[in-house]
Scaffold this active site. Structure first.
Site, PDB file in Angstrom:
ATOM      1  N   ILE A  17       0.863  -1.186   0.000  1.00 27.31           N
ATOM      2  CA  ILE A  17       0.000   0.000   0.000  1.00 27.31           C
ATOM      3  C   ILE A  17       0.896   1.231   0.000  1.00 27.31           C
ATOM      4  O   ILE A  17       1.708   1.433   0.915  1.00 27.31           O
ATOM      5  CB  ILE A  17      -0.929  -0.009   1.236  1.00 27.31           C
ATOM      6  CG1 ILE A  17      -1.865  -1.226   1.198  1.00 27.31           C
ATOM      7  CG2 ILE A  17      -1.736   1.288   1.303  1.00 27.31           C
ATOM      8  CD1 ILE A  17      -2.775  -1.319  -0.018  1.00 27.31           C
ATOM      9  N   GLY A  41      -8.885   0.136  -6.255  1.00 27.83           N
ATOM     10  CA  GLY A  41      -9.954   1.000  -6.759  1.00 27.83           C
ATOM     11  C   GLY A  41     -11.298   0.320  -6.903  1.00 27.83           C
ATOM     12  O   GLY A  41     -12.332   0.956  -6.783  1.00 27.83           O
ATOM     13  N   GLU A  42     -11.295  -0.954  -7.177  1.00 31.22           N
ATOM     14  CA  GLU A  42     -12.555  -1.599  -7.530  1.00 31.22           C
ATOM     15  C   GLU A  42     -12.986  -2.693  -6.557  1.00 31.22           C
ATOM     16  O   GLU A  42     -14.165  -3.008  -6.443  1.00 31.22           O
ATOM     17  CB  GLU A  42     -12.449  -2.167  -8.960  1.00 31.22           C
ATOM     18  CG  GLU A  42     -12.298  -1.030  -9.948  1.00 31.22           C
ATOM     19  CD  GLU A  42     -11.892  -1.461 -11.337  1.00 31.22           C
ATOM     20  OE1 GLU A  42     -12.776  -1.702 -12.145  1.00 31.22           O
ATOM     21  OE2 GLU A  42     -10.678  -1.520 -11.616  1.00 31.22           O
TER      22      GLU A  42
END
Lengths: 352, 750, 164
Positions: free
Chosen positions: B640, B715-716
């Site tokens: 991350i 993002g998804e």
């Protein structure tokens, strides 16, 4: 939007004179008229801005203890007025459950009464709609109609009135003051929103050029302040029109109902004042079975206008619940989520 | 997981800037209103364009009152198929997999309601808007084909972009018929519309054969090539600027017809032209998520082990182009099963063409799969989490390959513990809150692939001790500018405040597509490599220079940090970048880098982000209004780069899950084919009050195979898992299994 | 019909010729005055992206005719910070990541400023969520928005020496 002249009259008389001309329309907060102009449903060629007219932005308590609300008082201002919300807590709650804070700051009392239906076919100039274009037919009747009327409809029109504010107003017997080319008059709020007939689609019972100048609530309407609720079922937690709503206001003595005021929202082309149910409740004990029976009476005449029979069940239950909540007493403060079934006074604080 | 990562050359480390919870670099611009979105541009001599939308779903335009529009004051030009200039490419052609067939006034055919049928250009927006209305089109109308029953069914050659429409492993029929417990689930999902807050917008200006366009775009260089192709000019003649994107969610990756119309108009009137879609125009030509009908069957043995899993999906697409929501493929990589079948069919309807919308395929598919899994757990009488752990896939169920990294078990554990899952009663309808509301707890597993795209970047070390780093990245809110700058800073061995990060236009090297949750990995990899290459050049200079304290250290004996090179074996010997450049008489030194993945790893490993989402819903026991009172997810997505922004992306996706489960639904009139709720009052998306408690937790994960930086995407994945978790919580509260999204009050009332 | 209106925008008095009565306050700000920080999301009062303060109250600029704001006082996002010093709500939005794409953000911030001046929500997160529900954020940065408004409210009440 078509081109139009913008006129800002200095007095009610000037306003009425200007608005009596063909093609003229009154502009107040603009939150409905301007929207309708943008989607091609309204096309005035003269817009008469009445927001600055003197004297229409006041809330006056009259000698007989009734209250007179100027038509240009903004929704948020009325809802927040301390004396008003103490006397009419269900009206405040209804106002605060409607639209968004920004819209409530702009929308006026008079404009809210004049609000048009949100029927998708009314809003689409390419669809047939008797309310928008008399005689053209009704595309909602065989269309997508799960949120349409279950009371007071005819095949001419199955649209509903979208206002929250008008629901408790109708129950409390509000009176609408009107100025027009033929002078002043006043009518019951119930008569302002005409139901459809066998030929006509109904609509707002004002003649061209007439404007609402004020709204009055009778003195006796304040006697329900201790047991007043508005409950609004919707498909998003906030900023959504009602699927079904109900205003319930009770006057009680030792657990017995002495007077009741009840109306339903989003079930008909007008806020539906349930007078039979009110009569039934008078003198009854405030208990669950009684409320359910009263709600049944209120919906007795209901019938689906399409794929919306579930709304009859829902309306019955919403009214039962609203009565139950009213009997428990008006909360000290309008709940964090006004008129919501989610009543928790404290929010989850995970993200705080 | 190691807190630093070295490139093969060994000069620079990922970890000084990356991994820090920095606030957004574009924060001040965004909170002060100075961030410039496409529609904010106001070049001199600007004209405004508005397109007229088709009011029918199928047929032909037979007349337009061009005269009325033209005689409206301030109207400059009306463009219709009759006077439209020719395009260099056929709008009905497909030049590459990312091109859609578009409507650019090529003829008078109407293929869906809302299709552009003419364009009005005027001095003012008001005049252009009214001019378009005055066109009052008349039509020759064919019956609209809307809905699964009325469309034309066919077998799609592909799903998504080039995805396989069918998959089979093992013997489903035998596995299923021999199973002790057999369940089936039918789940429908409606058409959904991206509805980014920023409507699609473009400002186009020609200067001779050079075209400058301001338009939000998720794949800047790809779009540049496409625009150039339509207008027959070389790509380098197109300058595309997309510094800020007001939300994309997939809808701004692919070129759409209205953009072409605006460019065409700018050329015709020889002025800059601005075209901004109205909100209602966002329900036609700019893609949507196609509706699906899904059927699943799962068979398990007596211990809850899945023996057979089948996922069939029918998806809607337009009458003239193909984008099939690959929902069935959501069942290929999540749960272990000896037999798995996925199949897709498609139906052509008279709407605009669907396209990728946040987690295309996975969102719809997972929304159905997680319900089926919950039903299977119920059939076995097992806790839903225990059931999912029982069927945990240690290797990719579809391919049998090992995962590059998979930390789903840790996600389950962390989120379940935070949620308090262990207190959950097995049977539905057991819990009430203090106000008498029904309470239900449900869960879902989340998964999203980790694709990468080709990407390039340039890093320039400058004599003043700063660096310029460039890549054409797209920040549509995911925080690319911040995260990529963090990676880039590590790449050049400088603190992030000493780099100038340039992005968002075609002036920078191609950063590939901001989509598929692969942008940070792809563009980030390129930036890191570019920086590393530049530092290597600098090291070559220094170590070959007898006047440098680093002379003779050899390339691998030097490390970069805080703008200095150090001898690896003697920290006391170091020299600043500035000094090295100064002595060499250089103003700057630069290098290119490219992102990518070792192809051997792609062959050998299955690569996914994983997560687990737990939902609590409260439901009125009589009135059935639903609120998601808590939504807690834990996600493992490799390294991350910025936990602050990653959590925002994840909670944003989870709230999309709330919208999918409870709100979003595009409704068309079956007769006219016109959308009935083409606005934000009718098409509900969640508001603030719908998300009282949404929390994303991050699970550390070291993925040594996914790419050099170990980055996957966030993002998804947030939307996957969340939808099913909410539906399962609704069941747990009420005992009712829902069969279609969004979950309406009336579905629970019946 | 050509009009001329005078109004104060962010403290500056302006006389603006209005050649088209159809122009909304939103288009006046964006296309005529050049203040593009106020955004158009739906143009129909359904999203809140165009929120500005009109005589101190938050409203949707898209449903307000420019002609009707003659003589009023308008505050937009451009008028919030004092030079380089951000308004506490702006600072809190950055700190709590109360936005992603940024498009609805200026409207969110103006709405939050309006909410705080209304004084109804106090430090109750549920009242803040309800009070901010007229501003849609498609990125769904709601957890950060709520946290930012709460934080700004806290700072405001501390600086006023009041407890809520």
């Amino acid at each position: 939007m078509n081109r139009f002249d913008y006129i800002r009259p200095g007095s009610v008389a000037e306003a009425v004179a200007a608005a009596s001309e063909p093609g003229a329309a009154y502009l107040a907060g603009g939150t409905n008229l301007l929207d309708l102009m943008k989607i091609g449903v309204a096309a005035p060629d003269k817009v008469i801005d009445i927001t600055r007219l003197p004297g229409l932005d006041r809330i006056d308590w009259l000698e007989d203890a009734s209250v007179r609300i100027g038509a240009m008082v903004r929704n948020a201002e009325l809802a927040r007025n301390t004396a008003f919300s103490a006397a009419f807590p269900a009206i405040s709650e209804a106002l605060l459950s409607g639209a968004s804070p920004q819209l409530r700051n702009a929308a006026t009392v008079g404009g809210n009464l004049m609000q048009e239906t949100r029927c998708a076919y009314f809003q689409d100039p390419l669809s047939r709609c008797n309310r928008r274009a008399p005689g053209s037919g009704c595309d909602a009747l065989e269309g997508h109609n799960r949120s349409h009327a279950v009371l007071g409809w005819t095949p001419s029109c199955i649209a509903t009135h979208p206002s929250d504010f008008c629901v408790p107003l109708a129950a409390l017997g509000a009176i609408v003051e009107i100025e027009g080319p033929d002078g002043s008059r006043e009518i019951d709020l119930a008569a302002l929103h005409e139901l459809p007939g066998s030929e006509s689609a109904g609509g707002i019972a004002l003649k061209h050029g007439e404007m609402i100048t004020a709204l009055r609530l009778p003195a006796e309407a304040t006697s329900f302040a201790g047991h007043s609720r508005y409950l609004k079922l919707r498909e998003r937690t906030s900023f959504a029109f009602a699927l079904v709503s109900a205003a319930a206001m009770l006057s009680m003595e030792q657990g017995t109902i002495t007077e009741a005021r009840i109306a339903l929202g989003a079930v008909a082309a007008r806020p539906w004042h349930a007078t039979d149910a009110e009569t039934f409740l008078k003198g009854k004990k405030a208990e669950a079975e009684v409320f359910a029976e009263a709600a049944g009476i209120a919906l007795k005449e209901a019938s689906p206008s399409g794929d919306n029979a579930f709304k009859i069940t829902l309306a019955t239950r919403v009214l039962t619940r609203a009565l139950t909540l009213a009997a428990k007493g008006t909360p000290d403060r309008v709940p964090a989520l006004p008129a919501s079934v989610f009543m928790s006074s404290e929010g989850a604080t995970a993200n705080a | 997981m190691p807190d630093t990562l070295q490139t093969p050359a060994g000069h620079v480390r990922l970890g000084s800037n990356s991994g820090q919870p920095m606030t957004r670099r574009d924060g001040i611009a965004k909170v002060t209103g100075t961030a410039t979105y496409a529609a904010d541009n106001r070049p001199d001599r600007l004209a405004h364009a508005v397109f007229a939308s088709a009011g029918i779903a199928r047929g032909r335009v037979v007349s337009l009152n061009v005269e009325a529009a033209k005689s409206h004051p301030e109207v400059i030009e009306v463009i219709t198929p009759d006077n439209r200039p020719a395009l260099h490419l056929d709008p009905d052609g497909k030049s590459h997999p990312f091109s859609w067939r578009i409507e650019a006034l090529q003829d008078n055919t109407v293929r869906y309601a809302g299709q552009p049928i003419a364009l009005v250009v005027a001095e003012t927006l008001e005049a252009a808007t009214e001019g378009a209305r005055l066109l009052a089109p008349e039509y020759d109308t064919d019956p609209a084909r809307i809905g699964f029953e009325n469309g034309e069914a066919y077998d799609p050659p592909a799903v998504g972009i080039g995805g396989n429409p069918s998959f089979s492993k093992g013997d489903f029929d035998t596995g299923f018929s021999n199973s002790e417990h057999r369940i089936g689930a039918s789940v429908d999902t409606p058409a959904q519309y991206h509805n980014a807050m920023e409507p699609h917008a473009i400002v186009a200006e020609w200067s001779g054969d050079h075209l400058t366009i301001d338009t939000p775009n998720q794949a800047i260089h790809l779009a540049r090539g496409a625009f150039a192709g339509y207008f027959g000019i070389p790509p380098e003649n197109v300058t595309l600027r997309s510094p800020f994107i007001g939300g994309g969610f997939g809808s701004k990756a692919i070129l759409v017809g209205p953009q072409i119309l605006a460019i065409m108009a700018a050329r015709m009137v020889d002025r800059p032209v601005k075209l901004v879609l109205r909100r209602d125009q966002m329900f036609g030509p700019v893609q949507h998520r196609g509706a699906t009908r899904q059927k699943l069957r799962i068979g398990t043995d007596g211990n809850g082990l899945i023996k057979a899993l089948e996922h069939e999906a029918t998806a809607s697409t337009s009458s003239f182009d193909d984008f099939i929501e690959g929902a069935g493929n959501a069942s290929l990589n999540m749960y272990a099963s000896p037999a798995i079948v996925a199949r897709h069919s498609a139906v052509r309807v008279d709407t605009g063409t669907p396209g990728p919308m946040r987690a295309p395929g996975e969102a719809s598919g997972s929304a159905a799969l997680e319900i089926a899994i919950d039903k299977a757990a119920e059939a076995v009488g097992m806790d839903p989490l225990e059931f999912r752990l029982r069927n945990y896939a240690e290797t990719d169920p579809a391919s049998g390959k090992p995962f590059s990294a998979k930390s789903l078990r840790e996600c389950y554990e962390l989120a379940a513990q935070k949620f308090g899952w262990s207190d959950r009663p097995l049977a539905p309808g057991q819990m009430r809150d203090e106000n008498g509301m029904l309470v239900g707890w449900g869960m879902g597993s989340a998964l999203f692939p980790a694709p990468m795209f080709a990407a390039q970047a340039r890093a320039t070390l400058r004599r003043d001790g700063t660096a310029l780093v460039e890549t054409s990245g797209a920040d549509m809110g995911q925080g690319a500018w911040t995260a990529l700058a963090q990676i880039a800073a590590d790449g050049v061995g400088l603190p992030v405040d000493r780099i100038e990060f340039m992005s968002g236009t075609t002036d920078q090297p191609d950063a590939g597509v901001a989509g598929g949750s692969g942008h940070t990995a792809s563009a980030g990899g390129a930036l890191f490599e570019a920086g590393s290459n530049a530092v290597q050049k600098l090291a070559d200079l220094a170590t070959a220079d007898p006047e440098s304290p680093l002379f003779g250290a050899g390339n691998t004996g030097v490390e970069a940090r805080e703008g200095r090179l150090f001898r690896a074996d003697d920290e006391s010997r170091s020299e600043s970048y500035a000094d090295i450049l100064e002595r060499a008489g250089l103003e700057r030194i630069d290098a290119m880098g490219s992102g990518g993945r070792d192809p051997a790893n792609t062959e050998a490993r299955a690569m996914f982000s994983h997560g687990a989402v737990f939902a609590e819903v409260k439901i009125d026991p009589d009135l059935f209004q639903i609120r998601v009172s808590r939504l807690i997810g834990a996600f493992a997505a490799g390294r991350i780069i910025n936990p602050h922004l990653a959590k925002s992306q994840l909670t944003g996706g989870m709230i999309w899950g709330i919208g999918f489960a409870l709100h979003e639904e595009g409704i068309h009139d079956l007769r006219s084919g016109r959308p009935l709720n083409a606005d934000l009052a009718g098409y509900h998306v969640p508001v603030n009050a719908d998300a009282p408690h949404v929390e994303a937790l991050l699970v550390d994960e070291d993925d040594p195979y996914v790419n050099a930086l170990g980055i996957k995407g966030v993002g998804e994945i947030g939307i996957t898992g969340s939808v099913g978790a909410i539906a399962n919580a609704v069941w747990h509260a009420t005992g009712k299994r829902i069969s279609s999204y969004p979950i309406h009050i009336d579905a629970l009332l019946s | 019909m050509t009009l001329s209106i005078s109004l104060s925008v962010n403290g500056e008095s302006l006389n603006v010729p209005l050649e088209d009565t159809r122009t909304t306050l939103l288009d006046l700000l964006r296309e005529h005055i050049g203040l593009t920080g106020t955004k158009k999301g739906c143009d129909r009062g359904q999203c809140g992206a165009c929120t500005v303060l009109l005589d101190g109250k938050r409203i949707n600029a898209c449903l307000t005719l420019a002609a009707s704001v003659d003589g009023t006082d308008v505050t937009t996002i451009e008028g919030l910070a004092q030079g380089d010093t951000l308004h506490p709500v702006q600072a809190a939005f950055i700190e709590h990541d109360g936005f992603q794409c940024g498009y609805c953000t200026t409207g969110q911030i103006m709405s939050a400023v309006g909410l705080l001046s209304e004084g109804d929500a106090g430090a109750d997160p549920e009242r803040i969520r309800e009070g901010m529900s007229g501003n849609i954020c498609r990125c769904a940065a709601y957890p950060g928005i709520t946290a930012a408004v709460l934080d700004a409210e806290r700072r405001q009440s501390e600086s006023e020496g009041t407890s809520v």
